[in-house]
Structure formats: structure tokens, C-alpha cells
Design a protein around this motif. Sequence first.
Motif, PDB file in Angstrom:
ATOM      1  N   GLU A 150     -10.650  56.980  14.937  1.00 19.40           N
ATOM      2  CA  GLU A 150     -11.120  57.600  13.684  1.00 19.40           C
ATOM      3  C   GLU A 150     -12.523  57.086  13.350  1.00 19.40           C
ATOM      4  N   CYS A 151     -12.699  55.778  13.433  1.00 23.98           N
ATOM      5  CA  CYS A 151     -13.977  55.190  13.029  1.00 23.98           C
ATOM      6  C   CYS A 151     -15.097  55.588  13.992  1.00 23.98           C
ATOM      7  N   SER A 152     -14.794  55.648  15.291  1.00 25.45           N
ATOM      8  CA  SER A 152     -15.823  56.071  16.253  1.00 25.45           C
ATOM      9  C   SER A 152     -16.249  57.501  15.957  1.00 25.45           C
ATOM     10  N   MET A 197     -25.624  52.774   8.018  1.00 25.87           N
ATOM     11  CA  MET A 197     -24.705  51.632   7.819  1.00 25.87           C
ATOM     12  C   MET A 197     -23.273  52.142   7.645  1.00 25.87           C
ATOM     13  N   TYR A 198     -22.367  51.594   8.433  1.00 24.50           N
ATOM     14  CA  TYR A 198     -20.963  52.020   8.375  1.00 24.50           C
ATOM     15  C   TYR A 198     -20.096  50.813   8.069  1.00 24.50           C
ATOM     16  N   CYS A 199     -19.235  50.973   7.099  1.00 28.39           N
ATOM     17  CA  CYS A 199     -18.293  49.896   6.782  1.00 28.39           C
ATOM     18  C   CYS A 199     -16.889  50.468   6.857  1.00 28.39           C
ATOM     19  N   CYS A 200     -16.009  49.801   7.604  1.00 28.81           N
ATOM     20  CA  CYS A 200     -14.632  50.285   7.705  1.00 28.81           C
ATOM     21  C   CYS A 200     -14.001  50.264   6.320  1.00 28.81           C
ATOM     22  N   GLY A 201     -13.498  51.398   5.909  1.00 27.48           N
ATOM     23  CA  GLY A 201     -12.952  51.526   4.560  1.00 27.48           C
ATOM     24  C   GLY A 201     -11.467  51.216   4.471  1.00 27.48           C
ATOM     25  N   PRO A 251      -8.673  43.820  17.554  1.00 29.18           N
ATOM     26  CA  PRO A 251      -9.208  44.759  18.543  1.00 29.18           C
ATOM     27  C   PRO A 251     -10.060  45.902  17.939  1.00 29.18           C
ATOM     28  N   HIS A 252     -10.007  46.107  16.606  1.00 27.41           N
ATOM     29  CA  HIS A 252     -10.547  47.356  16.058  1.00 27.41           C
ATOM     30  C   HIS A 252     -12.014  47.612  16.447  1.00 27.41           C
ATOM     31  N   HIS A 253     -12.890  46.660  16.186  1.00 25.62           N
ATOM     32  CA  HIS A 253     -14.309  46.916  16.463  1.00 25.62           C
ATOM     33  C   HIS A 253     -14.626  46.916  17.950  1.00 25.62           C
ATOM     34  N   ASP A 301     -12.656  47.962  20.196  1.00 24.38           N
ATOM     35  CA  ASP A 301     -12.190  49.266  20.669  1.00 24.38           C
ATOM     36  C   ASP A 301     -13.137  50.388  20.227  1.00 24.38           C
ATOM     37  N   GLU A 302     -13.694  50.249  19.028  1.00 20.18           N
ATOM     38  CA  GLU A 302     -14.676  51.250  18.570  1.00 20.18           C
ATOM     39  C   GLU A 302     -15.867  51.295  19.534  1.00 20.18           C
ATOM     40  N   ILE A 303     -16.332  50.104  19.949  1.00 19.92           N
ATOM     41  CA  ILE A 303     -17.473  50.049  20.887  1.00 19.92           C
ATOM     42  C   ILE A 303     -17.090  50.733  22.200  1.00 19.92           C
TER      43      ILE A 303
HETATM   44 ZN    ZN Z   1     -13.095  51.024  11.386  1.00 21.85          ZN
END
Ligand code: ZN
Length: 473
Positions: free
Chosen positions: A218-220, A28-32, A243-245, A247-249
Motif C-alpha cells: 500500500e505504502c509503495s 515527504m511521506y509519513c506512514c499514517g 520489515p515494513h520500510h 519491504d517498501e524499498i
Molecule cells: Zn508505510
Amino acid sequence: MGLKLFNTLSRSIQEFAPLDPAGKKVGMYCCGPTVYDFAHIGNWRTFVFADLVRRYLEFKGHAVTHVMNVTDVEDKIIKGIREAKTTLHEFTGKYEAAFFEDLKTLNCLEPHHKPRATEHIPEIISLIEKLLARGVAYKAADGSVYFSIEKYRGCGCNYGQLLKLNFDEMRAGERVKSDEYAKESVADFALWKSRAPEDGDVFWSSPFGEGRPGWHIECSAMSMKILGASFDLHLGGEDLIFPHHEDEIAQSEGATGKPFVKYWLHGAFLLVEGKKMSKSLGNFFTLRDLLAKGFTGREIRYLLLTAHYRETFNFTIEGLHGAKAALARIDECVAKLREIAGDANADEDNSFLQQFEDSLDDDLNVSGTWGKVFEWIRQVNRKIVADEHSVPYSVRATWAARQLATWNRMDSIFGVGLKSETTVPPEIQVLLEMREAARWAKAFKQADAIRGELKAKGWVIEDTPKGPKLKKI
Ligand SMILES: [Zn+2]
């Protein structure tokens, strides 16, 4: 019945089934936080929501690996360093420490991994190199590296998995920063930002030249490093969907060719006193602002946990007073149960816990669950009174121990219960013991003086048949 959650990816409620074939492990990942300021109550709604998800998965027997990143390099941070005339680590260290202190105040479990972006520059660089090698990223004339949405879509990949996008209008409203002039298309986003004079000392060397990572990459890089190319759950506030998530995908699937995340969960916005939080309206609160008003972390946590995560929630001061009253009802009931139970032990009431679990299985229906909890409290209170003179003490003690075990199990998810032993500070406990000693020695004047001192420190002594008990005023 199994747990069902609303997956933003499918835009529907789905049964939760982890990727682990044994059905046990959950990644489980949560953007901090971006550590440039104190987190506000809207941010905290997301983190308390993530904590609820983790605790509930653990309640259901999953072995959760909870990752929360710390974004410690970003435009706002660089601006902050410039203004405060300090260094990156000095600036972010202060806000990072405050963040984890606040997380504790809200009784959120500490994530198992708390990776910092600045400590994952090699992983970020190698991910960008993969994207360049696969032809979905390009180096621009200014030395920055961008992700090409057109090339990514050209490979048959889907950009717009979380949100249906109109590519003609996409990002039209977004401010195009002057250092992004070299992009081929307005939709493209920076993976690596080339070093600019205003960045000062904040830059790293890379095969693409000096610069710093974009936020999305960073998150990816950090999520896949710890949880693997594909993992179960990714959480965040709904403002991060695009766009953040998205773009992560794109970055993750663009680099690995594998599906990135199975379930995307998003917490809804929070209003304060009916309006969007803003400093000019005077309804902008950090956790610390609310503590300064005299509210406690558990009251704030309780209030945040009363609303369903997908509902826009109106956070009010009146609501916090309501939280105080609701917690007092719980505390009173639990205190009575503790007194009756004494040293008795018993198992949980599984039939009630099943109802409780059914309610949370339904997409974490917290409001329905609290309804059940307060109905349970009403029944417990009624039985305490009804049985007082008609049921033998040992039977009542076992019954009370059973109710306590049931409450403790429920509170392993909500995390709002008072821990009776730990709430009395040691110096107060010492005073209580000194007063007892004085009473034994029949030094009643001294015993009364200590009672007065305890009162001045905010504690009253209640003499019960089982000895003196301390109660906070
Ligand atoms: Zn993130």
C-alpha cells in the motif's frame, strides 16, 4: 549552515539536499495510521515529529508536499469488523475521523494528501503486476502473491538497506500465518492475500484472483503515485524500519529499478512512566485519555517536542505538569509583549533567529533550541522591567513588536503559541461587550452581574489602560 539529518539509509548525519535541482520542492511521506482504534501517545510522537520536520522545511523555504496514508484494510481491521458486526467503511470511518480530529488537537498541519489504501487498489494491482513481470514476485498455489527476496537479491538488488540482516535468522521469530503456508521461503512477504472465509465482504477482484493487498505494498503504491518513483523523505516510527520500510524499498526499487527514497528518518520509541506502554500496566494512553485527565493538546505537543526524535523518550504525567508551567512562562511573556506592542509593527530579530536556526539545523536539536528560546524569554522579561520607566513608549512598542514577530516565526515551527484572538469564544466576547455597554450606561449592578457570569464560565476581566482584557482562569 544547512540542515543536517540522520539518514537511516546511510546510518549517518547528512546534509539535506532535495532531489529537486532548484533545491526547493520536497516530497515527504509519513506512514499514517491503521484505523482500527484510537491512536496512542507513542503513535502521536511520530506524527508530531513528522509535523516538526515539515514545518521546519517550510521555515527554510522549501515547498513541501506532505503525504500521509490511511491504512484502512488490514488484519486488525477485519477482526474489528467481525467483532463489531459492521462494514469496513463504517468501522474505519469512525477511527479515521477521530485520528484527524486528534491531529488537529495537537496542532499538526494537515498533510496535503491523505490517500486511503482501499481507494488505490488499481495502483496496488498494477505495481504487483510489474513485480511479477520482473520476476521478483510469484503467485502461490493459494492465489496469494508473494515477493521473493531470493530472486530480488539474485538481480543484484540489496535487501537490508536500512538494517543489516542475517538472512538465516530473518523473520524466524515472526509468526507465520496459516494463510501464508504457500510461501517459497519464510522471508517472503505477501503482496496480495487471497480471499479467506474470515475476510467476509472485504475483498477485491484482481488478475490474481479475489483478495486484498498486503500492508507494505500500500505504502509503495500510494507514495510513488503521488511523489514519483524517487522522492526525498520517508518518515515513520523506528518500529517500522523492519520489515515494513525494508519491504517498501524492495517493492518500489524492484518495480522501478530506481532509488526509492533519499532520506529515511525514524522517530524513536516512547516509554510512559519509564515503561513500555501496556494496557495491563495502566500506562497506555490515547490522546483522548490524556485530554480527559485535563491536559490540553498544546501541553502534550510541547512535551513531545522537548525530546530529540532519535532519543527514547520517557513521557510522564509529571512531564505534562512541567509542560503546563513552561507554556505559562511563554504565554506570560507573549501577553506582556502584546500589551506593550499595541498596534506597532516591526521585523523579526534575525540575529536571534539565526542562532535558533543553527540549533535546529543540527539534526533538529530541539532540546538545545528550547534552551535558547527560554534564555531569550529571560532576556525579554528583564528588558521589559528595565525599560518600563526609562524608555519612551513608542520605542518600547517597536521593540516589543520585534520580539513578537521573532516569537511568531519560531512558533511557526513549534506550533505551541496561544492565538490570542481565537482563544476567546464569540459568546464570551459578546458578554464582555455587554458589560462594557452597561458600564458606559453606568448600570454598574448589571456590569458586575455580567462579570460574575463571565467568571462562572471561566473568564476574568482585567481592566487595563487600553481597555478591558479577558483572561482564562
Ligand atoms: Zn508505510
